[in-house]
Design an enzyme around this catalytic site. Structure first.
Site, PDB file in Angstrom:
ATOM      1  N   TYR A  21      48.008 115.131  12.662  1.00 37.74           N
ATOM      2  CA  TYR A  21      49.470 115.201  12.722  1.00 37.74           C
ATOM      3  C   TYR A  21      50.040 115.071  11.306  1.00 37.74           C
ATOM      4  O   TYR A  21      49.942 114.012  10.669  1.00 37.74           O
ATOM      5  CB  TYR A  21      50.043 114.099  13.607  1.00 37.74           C
ATOM      6  CG  TYR A  21      49.694 114.202  15.072  1.00 37.74           C
ATOM      7  CD1 TYR A  21      49.157 115.367  15.624  1.00 37.74           C
ATOM      8  CD2 TYR A  21      49.907 113.123  15.934  1.00 37.74           C
ATOM      9  CE1 TYR A  21      48.834 115.451  16.963  1.00 37.74           C
ATOM     10  CE2 TYR A  21      49.602 113.209  17.278  1.00 37.74           C
ATOM     11  CZ  TYR A  21      49.057 114.370  17.792  1.00 37.74           C
ATOM     12  OH  TYR A  21      48.738 114.452  19.123  1.00 37.74           O
ATOM     13  N   SER A  54      52.889 116.119  26.964  1.00 42.24           N
ATOM     14  CA  SER A  54      53.756 117.227  27.357  1.00 42.24           C
ATOM     15  C   SER A  54      54.350 117.028  28.751  1.00 42.24           C
ATOM     16  O   SER A  54      54.265 117.903  29.611  1.00 42.24           O
ATOM     17  CB  SER A  54      52.988 118.559  27.312  1.00 42.24           C
ATOM     18  OG  SER A  54      53.857 119.659  27.364  1.00 42.24           O
ATOM     19  N   PRO A  55      54.972 115.869  29.009  1.00 40.31           N
ATOM     20  CA  PRO A  55      55.551 115.641  30.334  1.00 40.31           C
ATOM     21  C   PRO A  55      56.676 116.608  30.683  1.00 40.31           C
ATOM     22  O   PRO A  55      56.994 116.792  31.855  1.00 40.31           O
ATOM     23  CB  PRO A  55      56.063 114.200  30.262  1.00 40.31           C
ATOM     24  CG  PRO A  55      56.263 113.948  28.810  1.00 40.31           C
ATOM     25  CD  PRO A  55      55.198 114.723  28.114  1.00 40.31           C
ATOM     26  N   GLY A  91      56.198 121.283  27.430  1.00 39.00           N
ATOM     27  CA  GLY A  91      56.540 121.962  26.186  1.00 39.00           C
ATOM     28  C   GLY A  91      58.001 122.375  26.105  1.00 39.00           C
ATOM     29  O   GLY A  91      58.341 123.353  25.442  1.00 39.00           O
ATOM     30  N   GLY A  92      58.859 121.640  26.805  1.00 43.66           N
ATOM     31  CA  GLY A  92      60.288 121.934  26.798  1.00 43.66           C
ATOM     32  C   GLY A  92      60.765 122.704  28.012  1.00 43.66           C
ATOM     33  O   GLY A  92      61.967 122.841  28.244  1.00 43.66           O
ATOM     34  N   LEU A 103      60.774 121.863  31.066  1.00 38.38           N
ATOM     35  CA  LEU A 103      61.467 121.005  32.033  1.00 38.38           C
ATOM     36  C   LEU A 103      62.580 120.194  31.385  1.00 38.38           C
ATOM     37  O   LEU A 103      63.086 119.240  31.967  1.00 38.38           O
ATOM     38  CB  LEU A 103      60.454 120.058  32.697  1.00 38.38           C
ATOM     39  CG  LEU A 103      59.353 120.753  33.509  1.00 38.38           C
ATOM     40  CD1 LEU A 103      58.217 119.783  33.814  1.00 38.38           C
ATOM     41  CD2 LEU A 103      59.932 121.323  34.798  1.00 38.38           C
ATOM     42  N   GLY A 126      65.605 121.094  30.752  1.00 37.71           N
ATOM     43  CA  GLY A 126      66.955 121.425  31.189  1.00 37.71           C
ATOM     44  C   GLY A 126      67.604 122.473  30.321  1.00 37.71           C
ATOM     45  O   GLY A 126      68.718 122.927  30.602  1.00 37.71           O
TER      46      GLY A 126
END
Length: 330
Positions: free
Chosen positions: A53, A210-211, A214-215, A217, A219
């Site tokens: 990272y 990644s809950p 990757g974006g 969910l 909104g």
């Protein structure tokens, strides 16, 4: 904050783990410090990083934060990961993968950047099937005997990889892997097919990255995919799912991102979810997910929108074509 053990180990962690992939890149040092301060204030005692990272920048920022003192290091259960090349002087070893050489070299380098003498969890960032466990487990065992790490873990291992690793560890009288970290969310439910049943059988914990898919969910996926979408366009069926999800969230009165994380937090197979915030506000949204509960009807509706790939209550495989009311409910 809620705390629980990782799998069948004795290690307690917060249900939310602070993911630090943005540190040193999308998130500068000052904001990274603010996020870590906020995390500890809100009871998050579990941090995740990796040597790759920011090419070590994330670990260095965490190390500087630890160096401020005040018992910061003692409060944190810390993960770092290795696999990727890190610019070693010996070009022959400067390749992706696992080896006894990397276990020693990368662990020492990470400890130096993190300004600590030990890790709670040292994690293989990806499997390397070209390397034998006869090489890896003795090297990990030395690191544990030296007090440099308490536990060994994996990320993105298949069920077969997990079973092989544990079989080889047991032959050496070792605990083996404490957990696996994998991608799992409402739109990525493939782990329900093999990985989650394997983790249950092996007594291992599951950490989820990644809950928000990757974006997807978040909104905002239809109008603004976000920095992790890699320019991918949504298919028609995905747009339909996300439109229904938006209506579900509006009816429930809770933002989509919080609902997606709450669904994972109510899964007993999930030891912790990773929140990778770029701002303090994004971290606070994840913490709000701890306060969300679902009725049985709401779970059924969610799993109608995002059908399961996994196991039903009777232990029978279900597929994406089976009605969600028959799917495994948490």
């Amino acid at each position: 904050m809620v705390y629980n053990k990782i799998g069948q180990s004795g290690l307690y962690v917060s249900r939310i783990c602070l993911g630090t992939m943005a540190f040193g890149g999308l998130c500068d040092e000052k904001e990274s410090f603010r996020i870590m301060d906020e995390a500890v204030e809100k009871g998050i005692t579990f941090f995740d990083t990796a040597n790759i990272y920011g090419r070590g920048a994330s670990e260095e920022i965490i190390g500087k934060w630890f160096a401020q003192g005040g018992g910061r290091r003692e409060k944190i259960v810390l993960i770092t990961k290795f696999n990727a090349p890190m610019g070693e002087a010996d070009g022959a070893n400067n390749k992706p993968g696992l080896s006894a050489w990397k276990i020693r070299r990368h662990l020492d380098d990470s400890l130096r950047r993190l300004q600590t003498d030990h890790l709670e969890i040292f994690m293989m960032h990806r499997p390397d099937r070209s390397v034998s466990w006869r090489e890896l487990w003795p090297a990990f065992q030395v690191a544990q005997f030296q007090g440099k790490t308490d536990y060994i873990a994996s990320s993105a291992f298949s069920a077969t990889d997990l079973c092989t690793a544990q079989y080889e560890a047991e032959k050496r009288g070792m605990m083996g892997l404490i957990c696996d970290q994998g991608r799992y969310n409402l739109v990525t439910r493939q782990p329900e097919l093999e990985v989650i049943p394997a983790l249950r059988r092996l007594g291992m914990g599951m950490l989820v990255y990644s809950p928000l898919g990757g974006g997807q969910l978040s909104g905002h996926a239809i109008s603004d995919p976000g920095p992790r979408s890699s320019g991918r366009k949504l298919h028609d069926y995905q747009i339909e799912q996300l439109t229904k999800f938006k209506a579900f969230a509006e009816k429930m009165g809770v933002p989509e991102a919080i609902i997606a994380q709450a669904w994972l937090l109510q899964n007993p197979d999930v030891s912790a979810i990773l929140s990778g915030p770029r701002t303090v506000e994004m971290l606070d949204d994840t913490i709000k997910a701890l306060d969300v509960t679902f009725t049985e009807e709401q779970i059924k509706e969610l799993e109608t929108i995002f059908p399961s790939h996994g196991m039903n209550k009777q232990g029978t495989l279900v597929t994406e074509h089976v009605e969600a009311t028959d799917a495994y409910n948490w």
